[in-house]
Design an enzyme around this catalytic site. Structure first.
Site, PDB file in Angstrom:
ATOM      1  N   CYS A 105       0.843  -1.206   0.000  1.00 22.65           N
ATOM      2  CA  CYS A 105       0.000   0.000   0.000  1.00 22.65           C
ATOM      3  C   CYS A 105       0.871   1.246   0.000  1.00 22.65           C
ATOM      4  O   CYS A 105       0.641   2.185  -0.765  1.00 22.65           O
ATOM      5  CB  CYS A 105      -0.926  -0.016   1.211  1.00 22.65           C
ATOM      6  SG  CYS A 105      -2.087   1.370   1.259  1.00 22.65           S
TER       7      CYS A 105
ATOM      8  N   CYS B  80      -3.684   4.279   9.353  1.00 25.26           N
ATOM      9  CA  CYS B  80      -2.501   3.627   9.927  1.00 25.26           C
ATOM     10  C   CYS B  80      -1.802   4.481  10.981  1.00 25.26           C
ATOM     11  O   CYS B  80      -0.652   4.204  11.334  1.00 25.26           O
ATOM     12  CB  CYS B  80      -1.513   3.263   8.820  1.00 25.26           C
ATOM     13  SG  CYS B  80      -2.190   2.137   7.568  1.00 25.26           S
TER      14      CYS B  80
ATOM     15  N   CYS C   5       7.745   4.169   5.836  1.00 22.03           N
ATOM     16  CA  CYS C   5       6.862   4.019   4.682  1.00 22.03           C
ATOM     17  C   CYS C   5       7.624   3.495   3.476  1.00 22.03           C
ATOM     18  O   CYS C   5       7.050   2.895   2.578  1.00 22.03           O
ATOM     19  CB  CYS C   5       6.203   5.355   4.339  1.00 22.03           C
ATOM     20  SG  CYS C   5       7.368   6.661   3.908  1.00 22.03           S
TER      21      CYS C   5
END
Length: 253
Positions: A128, A214, A237
């Site tokens: 994602c 998140c 990330c």
């Protein structure tokens, strides 16, 4: 399109790039963060500031605006951000007079193919992040010789020896870290001294802010990044790379 296809060399071989970075680090070794920002903008031809418009982002944005309000600012909108972040991005950009803020989005066809229902994060958080943030950012950076980050030495073991300037392996770009030597209190002091607006979620217990699904509030005594991907084996990330590969905090390179 595979990520490695857009991580192309930008016309300088590794030796030349390393020599330039070493010279810049020697030149600015005992200088301030603002001097590093000014020097980077002056010395690196095509340079962008990558900003999440998160809890501490306004510091670098203010420094860049002082030097040149037309400095390209790349803001990746994952389309899963807090509404407060989107509003803060507009507020800060207008207040600082930033005239070249570029909103980076994932391609519609990529989202439709890989995450049509917005649920990819439930099965694969890394995928994602790659789809919505890492890949679009690397594509946006393809035309730049370097980019400015907010990374700091105190944030993790992998950043303990961070220099002001470094070669980004696998891309042929220079990464600039003006705040490399700053501590948390330096960030707070700069914001207070310059009367800079705070992200509204900070007062609600969010010292580190990412995508809404998140990110959770942080309790007293917890690590500031404890609310990012809580209870998951994930700390980054993925926008920072070594040898062209994502490296998370704590991993050895």
């Amino acid at each position: 399109m595979p990520l490695d296809l857009i991580q192309t060399e930008l016309g300088k071989d590794r030796a030349e790039l390393t020599e330039q970075v070493e010279a810049l680090n020697a030149q600015f070794r005992h200088h301030s963060a603002h001097d590093v920002m000014h020097g980077a903008i002056e010395e690196i031809d095509e340079l962008a500031l990558v900003s999440s418009f998160g809890a501490e982002s306004v510091v670098l944005l203010h420094m860049a605006a002082v030097v040149n309000k037309a400095t390209p600012v790349l803001f990746v909108d994952t389309q899963m951000l807090f509404t407060e972040t989107l509003e803060y991005q507009q507020e800060v950009s207008e207040r600082l007079g930033l005239s070249n803020v570029r909103i980076i989005l994932a391609e519609d066809e990529d989202l439709e193919r890989d995450d049509p229902y917005g649920a990819l994060r439930l099965n694969d958080m890394d995928a994602c992040c790659n789809l919505r943030k890492t890949f679009p950012l690397q594509k946006a950076l393809a035309g730049f010789d370097g980019w400015i980050t907010g990374r700091k030495r105190f944030q993790s073991g992998t950043r303990a020896e961070l220099d002001f300037f470094e070669v980004e392996d696998g891309t042929g770009r220079i990464k600039v870290n003006p705040l490399a030597h700053w501590a948390p209190e330096d960030v707070r002091a700069y914001m207070e001294e310059n009367n800079l607006p705070r992200h509204p979620l900070v007062a609600k217990g969010y010292p580190s802010i990412g995508c809404a699904p998140c990110t959770s509030p942080v309790k007293k005594g917890e690590d500031p990044r404890a609310g990012r991907w809580r209870d998951q084996n994930k700390e980054e990330c993925g926008i920072h790379f070594v040898d062209g590969k994502m490296v998370r905090a704590g991993e050895k390179t």
